[in-house]
Design an enzyme around this catalytic site. Sequence first.
Site, PDB file in Angstrom:
ATOM      1  NE  ARG A   1      -4.108  -2.356   1.914  1.00 33.36           N
ATOM      2  CZ  ARG A   1      -4.337  -2.108   0.655  1.00 33.36           C
ATOM      3  NH1 ARG A   1      -3.566  -1.272  -0.022  1.00 33.36           N
ATOM      4  NH2 ARG A   1      -5.350  -2.694   0.046  1.00 33.36           N
TER       5      ARG A   1
ATOM      6  CB  ALA B   1     -10.494  -4.009  -2.917  1.00 27.57           C
TER       7      ALA B   1
ATOM      8  CD  GLU C   1      -7.977  -4.323  -8.619  1.00 23.48           C
ATOM      9  OE1 GLU C   1      -7.087  -4.801  -7.881  1.00 23.48           O
ATOM     10  OE2 GLU C   1      -7.746  -3.441  -9.473  1.00 23.48           O
TER      11      GLU C   1
ATOM     12  CD  GLU D   1       7.882  -1.913 -11.982  1.00 23.08           C
ATOM     13  OE1 GLU D   1       8.645  -1.036 -11.548  1.00 23.08           O
ATOM     14  OE2 GLU D   1       7.625  -2.086 -13.189  1.00 23.08           O
TER      15      GLU D   1
ATOM     16  CD  GLU E   1      -1.209  -4.775  -6.762  1.00 19.96           C
ATOM     17  OE1 GLU E   1      -2.289  -4.446  -6.240  1.00 19.96           O
ATOM     18  OE2 GLU E   1      -1.143  -5.483  -7.787  1.00 19.96           O
TER      19      GLU E   1
END
Length: 182
Positions: A64, A76, A93, A139, A141
Amino acid sequence: MNYKIKREKRELVYKGSILDIYKDTMRLPDGNTEEWDYVAHRKGAAAVLPVLADGRIVLVEQYRNALERTTLEIPAGCRDYPGEDTRVCASRELTEETGYHSDDIEFLISLRTTVAFCNESIDVYLARNLIPGEQQLDEAEEIQIRIFTLGEVLDMIYSGKMQDSKTVSAILAYSTKLAGEQ
């Protein structure tokens, strides 16, 4: 309640892919004005708490940018369009981020994540009777699957290791629901 604060003007400062950032000019009860930030989340989102047959919880670990580190979270994501059924979004998800699929998805809790300056809403679902499959990551992630007992996750919450609001809320709501079912 009769509030004496009034928005006089809203100016778009930045238009992003999912967020719009505004500068609001607010009239206060004493007559003075202040500028407040407002973040509009255009689509809304959904999340899902995946629980295996043995009661263990499936979480995703991902980087993150805002925190400059990885976090453990429930799967999520944003709705594909405003008004999309959040159950459909949560199911999508679940499959994309974990590879699991479930036809046993029930509503758990609805959240407003940061009410002081943002309108983001997230409906959270509980998924049971999980069927394993392959992740279908976007792509951009990079997500690792992590599996924990409820006790381990609660320990992470209370030790401060787990801080993501949707995940903490989902785990605590599930824990309360589980206690009520016993």
